[in-house]
Design a protein around this motif. Structure first.
Motif, PDB file in Angstrom:
ATOM      1  N   ALA A   1       2.826   5.045  -2.246  1.00  0.00           N
ATOM      2  CA  ALA A   1       3.248   4.223  -3.367  1.00  0.00           C
ATOM      3  C   ALA A   1       3.703   2.892  -2.989  1.00  0.00           C
TER       4      ALA A   1
ATOM      5  N   SER B   1      -4.851   2.373  -3.679  1.00  0.00           N
ATOM      6  CA  SER B   1      -4.229   0.884  -3.501  1.00  0.00           C
ATOM      7  C   SER B   1      -5.343  -0.033  -3.792  1.00  0.00           C
TER       8      SER B   1
ATOM      9  N   THR C   1      -1.942  -2.041 -11.466  1.00  0.00           N
ATOM     10  CA  THR C   1      -1.024  -1.862 -10.288  1.00  0.00           C
ATOM     11  C   THR C   1       0.603  -1.519 -10.750  1.00  0.00           C
TER      12      THR C   1
ATOM     13  N   THR D   1       0.651  -1.221   0.042  1.00  0.00           N
ATOM     14  CA  THR D   1      -0.017   0.026   0.189  1.00  0.00           C
ATOM     15  C   THR D   1       0.907   1.343   0.022  1.00  0.00           C
ATOM     16  N   SER D   2       1.962   1.286   0.697  1.00  0.00           N
ATOM     17  CA  SER D   2       2.803   2.497   0.878  1.00  0.00           C
ATOM     18  C   SER D   2       4.244   2.269   0.823  1.00  0.00           C
TER      19      SER D   2
ATOM     20  N   GLY E   1      -1.129   5.498  -7.571  1.00  0.00           N
ATOM     21  CA  GLY E   1      -1.376   5.929  -6.188  1.00  0.00           C
ATOM     22  C   GLY E   1      -1.987   7.164  -5.895  1.00  0.00           C
ATOM     23  N   PRO E   2      -2.482   7.576  -4.795  1.00  0.00           N
ATOM     24  CA  PRO E   2      -2.105   6.686  -3.468  1.00  0.00           C
ATOM     25  C   PRO E   2      -3.215   5.596  -3.229  1.00  0.00           C
TER      26      PRO E   2
ATOM     27  N   SER F   1      -0.679  -0.101  -5.568  1.00  0.00           N
ATOM     28  CA  SER F   1      -0.833   1.287  -6.032  1.00  0.00           C
ATOM     29  C   SER F   1      -1.406   1.222  -7.319  1.00  0.00           C
TER      30      SER F   1
END
Length: 727
Positions: free
Chosen positions: A371, A391, A409, A335-336, A388-389, A375
């Motif tokens: 990111a 997800s 993605t 996700t990040s 992104g952001p 994403s």
């Protein structure tokens, strides 16, 4: 006074006797054993699959990190480490944890083990605004502090900026009589009649936050309110317990955030504690240390960076084992991406925020961007490519996972380009599906007016751009030259991007630890057990008796922290203590944190290093801090065998699109790399929890601990860093 100086430049240090800590005293008296050393860095062996020899210590220990896409489990038992990744269940995070526990222990029912959790429940509750209805009890006339805040402009150039509303609605703020001054002296007492009426006034609240003026100096009024609300059947958070420090807005905001997440975190932890069959449960704290489950339930705001903090601790451990002190942690999950500068030791901050909500408890200094491997790539109204952001998360996940995902993605771009081979397994039963990408990738490419290969490479460039900006924020923008650092890459997706990012920033190279996709769980396993206590005092170095006051308060804080450690059953023979002081020149608005021993001299030096000058003004001790630390789990780390004569066997080959060209690339199993093994790019190193991409012009070597080192080959020049260097 604690090493007070006769002049600014060189004063005597404080006496050892004056600074002897409570832990030291008890040890000298024979009350706490003889081993006071901090635990050595711990690790694991990466050889041959998911089982690793080398642990010691009684019983089994299971570390669990709940991510946005996967929940990672790492079990240390009988000298072996086993790893497992299961899909996360965002609607019920405990379900994935319990399912993973059942799978990793197999048919036998788990009993007699210790569980260490990395929880995202508090973080997600704040980000999604799905917490409890909170009522705020504060001084009459100060009900709007939580909304006024610092009056910072969230959008600097907007004519009419906008902010998200506070966590407490205006009608849910209750003002009461009573007032203390900044020294804690009572100016007006609380009204007994109002206290008696409070339970009725907060009826309907799922949680209550109490934040009264200057409670850090005297908690009596807040405690009286807490006692009056003790029977309401909802958790009550007192600012004098959650954050006994000055700065009214930050203290109020942090206390409200704690109350906001407390019911949900409490239910989650209680369910796990009852169902997991563990002897003890600890939760990873945002400051890099593990917390007892009781404190995690009462003060869940300390867990808002639980998972990322585990990653930083794990990165430090493996960097030290590889002989590197200065590193940047790079954690790219689903996700990040979380990055943190580590100039020999982790950096902490008390100026963090989650979802725009100030959180003033001690946090590891981690910068996050939206990111990750999940994403989603899209086109904005002007036709520009965005990544992104938003997800895809665990459900449905990337298109190539075959779980019903429809939107391309970052992970899908890697699969399309061949950097993530479709022979790679998502689990023991499922594989990546490149064929599933044909329709969605072609559709997005047509909308962008690009061939699918160019679109996929563009997606990766956009994602890299976001992550490069994050790395520059914590390095270049602070006057730090990345060329002095290695990048420690972990998380399921980091190894696919690390070399290109390191080349763009001019870093020394990239370290990829064993089991990189589970490093946050590993960090939780070896993280120390920590208790911290702080109190704002505002005592000038020139005040009569300042020396004794500071020493007495620090001793009290240490006793409080030590008492909690002993209640939790921590072995007292291996504790270490640290005293620090937040100090400033009189009249300044912000502080620098320095060691308590010789604090005045240390502050002058730190101020000159940070701002280029020092004053002859009195120094003010603002907040005192005591930290007691016990070692994390001990894990022996055997060296892996030296490489035999001959090349590393190639497990497979694949077509990879890179730089606009099609390349025939060898694929290696990481378990086949011995100590001293060397590969030249382009190459792919595959393993259970992650994949590492070694681009053309780079080489990868395996050290004696199984850590991969990626560096540009001789004659291959990375783009130089533009960082300005400071002494």
């Amino acid at each position: 006074m604690f090493g007070a100086e006769s002049n600014v430049n060189d004063g005597p240090a404080a006496s050892e006797q004056g600074w002897r800590t409570l832990v030291d005293h008890r040890r000298e008296q024979g009350e706490m054993g003889t081993d006071a050393s901090r635990s050595r860095p711990s690790g694991e062996d990466s050889r041959k699959g998911a089982h690793v020899p080398g642990g010691d210590g009684p019983g089994a220990v299971l570390a669990v990190d709940t991510g946005g896409t996967f929940t990672d489990l790492l079990l240390l038992e009988a000298g072996r480490i086993s790893v497992l990744k299961v899909p996360s269940t965002p609607d019920d995070p405990a379900a994935a944890v319990l399912a993973g526990i059942e799978q990793i222990f197999g048919r036998r029912r788990p009993t007699g083990y210790r569980l260490i959790l990395g929880s995202t429940v508090a973080t997600n509750t704040l980000l999604e605004r799905t917490g409890a209805r909170v009522l705020l009890v504060t001084n009459r006339g100060f009900e709007d502090v939580i909304e006024i805040g610092r009056q910072n402009r969230p959008q600097l150039y907007a004519l009419t900026g906008h902010r998200r509303p506070p966590l407490v609605a205006r009608d849910d703020r209750v003002g009461i009589a009573g007032r203390l001054d900044h020294r804690g002296l009572e100016l007006a007492g609380v009204d007994a009649g109002e206290l008696a009426e409070l339970p009725a006034r907060v009826r309907g609240a799922e949680a209550v936050a109490v934040a009264l003026l200057h409670s850090y100096a005297n908690p009596a009024h807040e405690r009286a309110v807490g006692e009056a609300l003790s029977g309401i059947g909802a958790p009550v958070s007192l600012s004098s317990t959650v954050l006994p420090e000055f700065r009214e807005y930050e203290r109020t905001s942090t206390t409200v955030a704690n109350a906001y997440v407390a019911p949900r975190v409490g239910r989650y932890l209680s369910r796990l504690a009852e169902a997991c069959a563990a002897d003890t449960v600890r939760v990873m704290g945002s400051n890099g240390g593990a917390l007892a489950i009781g404190r995690s339930r009462d003060e869940p705001v300390h867990t808002v960076l639980s998972g990322p903090a585990g990653g930083v601790v794990g990165a430090i451990d493996w960097a030290r084992r590889s002989g590197r002190a200065s590193v940047i942690s790079f954690d790219m999950g689903g996700t990040s991406t979380d990055v943190s500068l580590i100039p020999g030791s982790p950096l902490h901050t008390r100026e963090g925020s989650v979802g725009g909500i100030p959180i003033a408890v001690p946090l590891l200094d981690i910068h996050t961007v939206g990111a990750g491997g999940g994403s989603i790539a899209s086109l904005d109204p002007a036709g520009a490519l965005r990544v992104g952001p938003e997800s895809a998360g665990a459900r449905p996940g990337p298109v190539s996972y075959g779980n019903g995902g429809k939107r391309i993605t970052v992970t899908d771009a890697h699969v399309w380009l061949g950097r993530l081979p479709d022979s790679g397994r998502l689990s023991r039963a499922a594989r990546l599906e490149r064929a599933a990408l044909d329709g969605p990738m072609t559709s997005l490419a047509n909308a962008a007016g690009l061939p699918p290969d160019e679109l996929a490479e563009g997606i990766l460039r956009v994602a890299n751009s976001a992550m490069e900006r994050a790395l520059r924020v914590i390095s270049v923008e602070r006057g730090v030259d990345p060329a002095d650092y290695h990048l420690v890459a972990f998380g399921g997706a980091a190894g696919l991007h690390a070399a290109e990012l390191a080349g763009s920033l001019g870093l020394k190279g990239v370290l990829v630890p064993p089991h990189p996709g589970l490093l946050s769980a590993y960090g939780m396993l070896v993280a120390p057990v920590v208790r911290e206590r702080a109190r704002t005092v505002l005592i000038s170095s020139e005040a009569p008796g300042a020396d004794g006051q500071l020493r007495s308060i620090l001793r009290t804080l240490e006793e409080e922290a030590l008492g909690e450690m002993l209640e939790d059953g921590t072995d007292p023979a291996r504790l270490s203590t640290e005293h620090r002081i937040d100090a400033r020149y009189r009249g300044q608005s912000f502080e620098l944190t320095v060691p308590a021993r010789g604090w005045i001299r240390s502050f002058h030096r730190a101020h000159e290093e940070r701002y280029g000058y020092r004053r002859r003004s009195p120094v003010e001790a603002v907040t005192l801090r005591a930290r007691i630390e016990g070692p994390g789990e001990a894990v022996r780390l055997p060296e892996i065998p030296e490489a035999a004569e001959g090349p590393v066997p190639v497990a497979d080959r694949g077509r990879v699109r890179a730089g606009g060209a099609d390349l025939d690339v060898p694929i290696y199993e990481r378990s086949d790399l011995a100590a001293g093994s060397s590969l030249t790019g382009p190459a792919i190193v595959a393993e259970y929890s992650a994949t590492t991409w070694c681009p053309p012009g780079w080489r990868v070597e395996s050290d004696r601990r199984g850590v991969l080192l990626l560096q540009p080959r001789s004659g291959a020049h990375a783009r130089p860093s533009r960082a300005r260097r400071f002494s």
